[in-house]
Design a protein around this motif. Structure first.
Motif, PDB file in Angstrom:
ATOM      1  N   ARG A 133       1.009  -1.061  -0.149  1.00  0.00           N
ATOM      2  CA  ARG A 133       0.208   0.016  -0.212  1.00  0.00           C
ATOM      3  C   ARG A 133       1.011   1.247  -0.037  1.00  0.00           C
ATOM      4  NH1 ARG A 133      -3.487  -1.673   5.163  1.00  0.00           N
ATOM      5  NH2 ARG A 133      -1.274  -1.432   5.813  1.00  0.00           N
ATOM      6  N   SER A 134       1.976   1.164   0.886  1.00  0.00           N
ATOM      7  CA  SER A 134       2.697   2.284   0.767  1.00  0.00           C
ATOM      8  C   SER A 134       3.438   2.764  -0.450  1.00  0.00           C
ATOM      9  CB  SER A 134       3.951   2.308   1.708  1.00  0.00           C
ATOM     10  OG  SER A 134       4.582   1.157   1.468  1.00  0.00           O
ATOM     11  N   TRP A 135       3.738   1.612  -1.447  1.00  0.00           N
ATOM     12  CA  TRP A 135       4.123   1.818  -2.761  1.00  0.00           C
ATOM     13  C   TRP A 135       3.219   2.630  -3.502  1.00  0.00           C
ATOM     14  CZ3 TRP A 135       2.726   0.391  -7.388  1.00  0.00           C
ATOM     15  CH2 TRP A 135       3.499   0.669  -8.508  1.00  0.00           C
ATOM     16  N   LEU A 136       1.862   1.994  -3.375  1.00  0.00           N
ATOM     17  CA  LEU A 136       0.628   2.561  -4.343  1.00  0.00           C
ATOM     18  C   LEU A 136       0.425   3.984  -3.965  1.00  0.00           C
ATOM     19  CD1 LEU A 136      -1.161   1.250  -6.324  1.00  0.00           C
ATOM     20  CD2 LEU A 136      -2.679   0.820  -4.650  1.00  0.00           C
ATOM     21  N   TYR A 137       0.724   4.368  -2.656  1.00  0.00           N
ATOM     22  CA  TYR A 137       0.343   5.650  -2.578  1.00  0.00           C
ATOM     23  C   TYR A 137       1.224   6.773  -2.930  1.00  0.00           C
ATOM     24  CZ  TYR A 137      -3.716   4.780   0.794  1.00  0.00           C
ATOM     25  OH  TYR A 137      -4.892   4.697   1.018  1.00  0.00           O
ATOM     26  N   THR A 138       2.759   6.231  -3.272  1.00  0.00           N
ATOM     27  CA  THR A 138       3.605   7.083  -3.884  1.00  0.00           C
ATOM     28  C   THR A 138       3.309   7.201  -5.351  1.00  0.00           C
ATOM     29  OG1 THR A 138       4.989   5.179  -4.578  1.00  0.00           O
ATOM     30  CG2 THR A 138       5.520   6.154  -2.239  1.00  0.00           C
ATOM     31  N   GLN A 139       2.234   6.494  -5.930  1.00  0.00           N
ATOM     32  CA  GLN A 139       2.212   6.623  -7.205  1.00  0.00           C
ATOM     33  C   GLN A 139       0.697   7.571  -7.346  1.00  0.00           C
ATOM     34  OE1 GLN A 139       4.532   5.171  -9.225  1.00  0.00           O
ATOM     35  NE2 GLN A 139       5.407   4.612  -7.275  1.00  0.00           N
ATOM     36  N   THR A 140       0.928   8.596  -7.395  1.00  0.00           N
ATOM     37  CA  THR A 140      -0.068   9.808  -7.412  1.00  0.00           C
ATOM     38  C   THR A 140      -1.104   9.640  -8.520  1.00  0.00           C
ATOM     39  OG1 THR A 140       1.074  11.422  -8.608  1.00  0.00           O
ATOM     40  CG2 THR A 140       1.163  11.464  -5.782  1.00  0.00           C
ATOM     41  N   ASP A 141      -0.625   9.172  -9.823  1.00  0.00           N
ATOM     42  CA  ASP A 141      -1.627   9.161 -10.739  1.00  0.00           C
ATOM     43  C   ASP A 141      -2.478   7.784 -10.601  1.00  0.00           C
ATOM     44  OD1 ASP A 141       0.840   7.609 -11.156  1.00  0.00           O
ATOM     45  OD2 ASP A 141       0.297   7.153 -13.099  1.00  0.00           O
ATOM     46  N   LEU A 142      -1.769   6.785 -10.053  1.00  0.00           N
ATOM     47  CA  LEU A 142      -2.779   5.579  -9.690  1.00  0.00           C
ATOM     48  C   LEU A 142      -3.825   5.812  -8.357  1.00  0.00           C
ATOM     49  CD1 LEU A 142       0.228   2.603  -9.951  1.00  0.00           C
ATOM     50  CD2 LEU A 142      -1.785   3.755 -11.744  1.00  0.00           C
ATOM     51  N   ILE A 143      -3.169   6.562  -7.515  1.00  0.00           N
ATOM     52  CA  ILE A 143      -4.238   6.772  -6.380  1.00  0.00           C
ATOM     53  C   ILE A 143      -5.239   8.027  -7.018  1.00  0.00           C
ATOM     54  CG2 ILE A 143      -4.300   8.216  -4.201  1.00  0.00           C
ATOM     55  CD1 ILE A 143      -3.207   5.519  -3.770  1.00  0.00           C
ATOM     56  N   THR A 144      -5.119   8.570  -8.002  1.00  0.00           N
ATOM     57  CA  THR A 144      -6.087   9.562  -8.612  1.00  0.00           C
ATOM     58  C   THR A 144      -7.014   8.676  -9.130  1.00  0.00           C
ATOM     59  OG1 THR A 144      -4.509  11.459  -8.755  1.00  0.00           O
ATOM     60  CG2 THR A 144      -6.432  11.410  -9.899  1.00  0.00           C
ATOM     61  N   ALA A 145      -6.550   7.751 -10.106  1.00  0.00           N
ATOM     62  CA  ALA A 145      -7.510   6.842 -10.838  1.00  0.00           C
ATOM     63  C   ALA A 145      -8.328   5.919  -9.800  1.00  0.00           C
ATOM     64  CB  ALA A 145      -6.636   5.675 -11.691  1.00  0.00           C
ATOM     65  N   ILE A 146      -7.888   5.370  -8.767  1.00  0.00           N
ATOM     66  CA  ILE A 146      -8.557   4.698  -7.693  1.00  0.00           C
ATOM     67  C   ILE A 146      -9.581   5.485  -6.926  1.00  0.00           C
ATOM     68  CG2 ILE A 146      -8.459   3.586  -5.556  1.00  0.00           C
ATOM     69  CD1 ILE A 146      -5.683   2.678  -6.417  1.00  0.00           C
ATOM     70  N   ASN A 147      -9.359   6.728  -6.711  1.00  0.00           N
ATOM     71  CA  ASN A 147     -10.218   7.668  -6.110  1.00  0.00           C
ATOM     72  C   ASN A 147     -11.240   8.097  -7.229  1.00  0.00           C
ATOM     73  OD1 ASN A 147      -8.765   8.042  -3.640  1.00  0.00           O
ATOM     74  ND2 ASN A 147      -7.863   9.680  -4.296  1.00  0.00           N
ATOM     75  N   GLU A 148     -11.019   8.159  -8.443  1.00  0.00           N
ATOM     76  CA  GLU A 148     -12.009   8.654  -9.271  1.00  0.00           C
ATOM     77  C   GLU A 148     -12.947   7.507  -9.543  1.00  0.00           C
ATOM     78  OE1 GLU A 148     -10.152   9.274 -13.020  1.00  0.00           O
ATOM     79  OE2 GLU A 148      -9.585  11.594 -12.295  1.00  0.00           O
ATOM     80  N   LEU A 149     -12.506   6.019  -9.491  1.00  0.00           N
ATOM     81  CA  LEU A 149     -13.304   4.967  -9.493  1.00  0.00           C
ATOM     82  C   LEU A 149     -14.296   4.763  -8.312  1.00  0.00           C
ATOM     83  CD1 LEU A 149     -11.234   2.001 -10.904  1.00  0.00           C
ATOM     84  CD2 LEU A 149     -12.965   2.964 -11.871  1.00  0.00           C
ATOM     85  N   GLN A 150     -13.757   5.247  -7.118  1.00  0.00           N
ATOM     86  CA  GLN A 150     -14.478   5.020  -5.824  1.00  0.00           C
ATOM     87  C   GLN A 150     -15.597   6.279  -6.050  1.00  0.00           C
ATOM     88  OE1 GLN A 150     -11.578   6.046  -2.907  1.00  0.00           O
ATOM     89  NE2 GLN A 150     -11.140   3.558  -2.586  1.00  0.00           N
ATOM     90  N   GLN A 151     -15.323   7.453  -6.495  1.00  0.00           N
ATOM     91  CA  GLN A 151     -16.522   8.261  -6.695  1.00  0.00           C
ATOM     92  C   GLN A 151     -17.577   7.761  -7.621  1.00  0.00           C
ATOM     93  OE1 GLN A 151     -16.679  11.076  -4.887  1.00  0.00           O
ATOM     94  NE2 GLN A 151     -14.666  10.237  -4.066  1.00  0.00           N
TER      95      GLN A 151
END
Length: 170
Positions: free
Chosen positions: A90-108
């Motif tokens: 999870r810590s690596w994933l949180y360093t990838q801002t574009d991937l986190i943005t994509a996950i947040n968009e999917l959550q919305q």
């Protein structure tokens, strides 16, 4: 008294919180003897840098694929679920801002999990609970009074016995 040794937490196997399956350690560890061929000597060398870039690229590809798979499903994606599916931390994933943005968009876009509304207790139910609590308080008060009387009697008996056993004073 010395402190007892601290126990290590037992690793969860099979299912994460919420009952979702967790990728096994075998599924996530794909290193083999061929992965180690790129090392050049005891300190690594140029092969180490190539291997690091390749591992980073593979982790990113797995994460992107996990996000695409989550987008096709109807359930709400989470960072933990994506990280488990992609075999990344999870810590690596949180360093990838574009991937986190994509996950947040999917959550919305995905609907929030439906939760049944809580129903308030009825007046009759609350009244019954109050009556039960008051009855229990009465029973405890009676028991306390009974035990207090017994204790007073015991103290009186102890005092009486002490005065009988004392030698007379002059």
């Amino acid at each position: 008294m010395p402190n007892p040794p601290r126990r290590r937490p037992t690793p969860r196997r099979g299912r994460a919180r919420g009952g979702r399956p967790v990728a096994s350690a075998d599924a996530c560890s794909a290193s083999s003897a061929s992965d180690l061929r790129d090392f050049a000597g005891p300190l690594g060398g140029p092969g180490l840098a190539r291997r690091k870039k390749a591992r980073s690229r593979q982790a990113r590809e797995r994460a992107v694929e996990a996000i695409k798979t989550a987008a096709r499903r109807s359930e709400r994606p989470t960072v933990v679920g994506i990280a488990n599916a992609a075999c990344v931390s999870r810590s690596w994933l949180y360093t990838q801002t574009d991937l986190i943005t994509a996950i947040n968009e999917l959550q919305q876009r995905a609907p929030a999990p439906h939760r049944a509304p809580r129903h308030a207790a009825s007046d009759a139910s609350l009244h019954r609970r109050l009556e039960t609590a008051l009855e229990r308080n009465r029973q405890l008060r009676d028991r306390m009074n009974e035990l207090t009387r017994k204790l007073e009697t015991a103290h009186g008996e102890i005092r009486r016995l002490r005065t009988l056993n004392q030698p007379p004073t002059r």
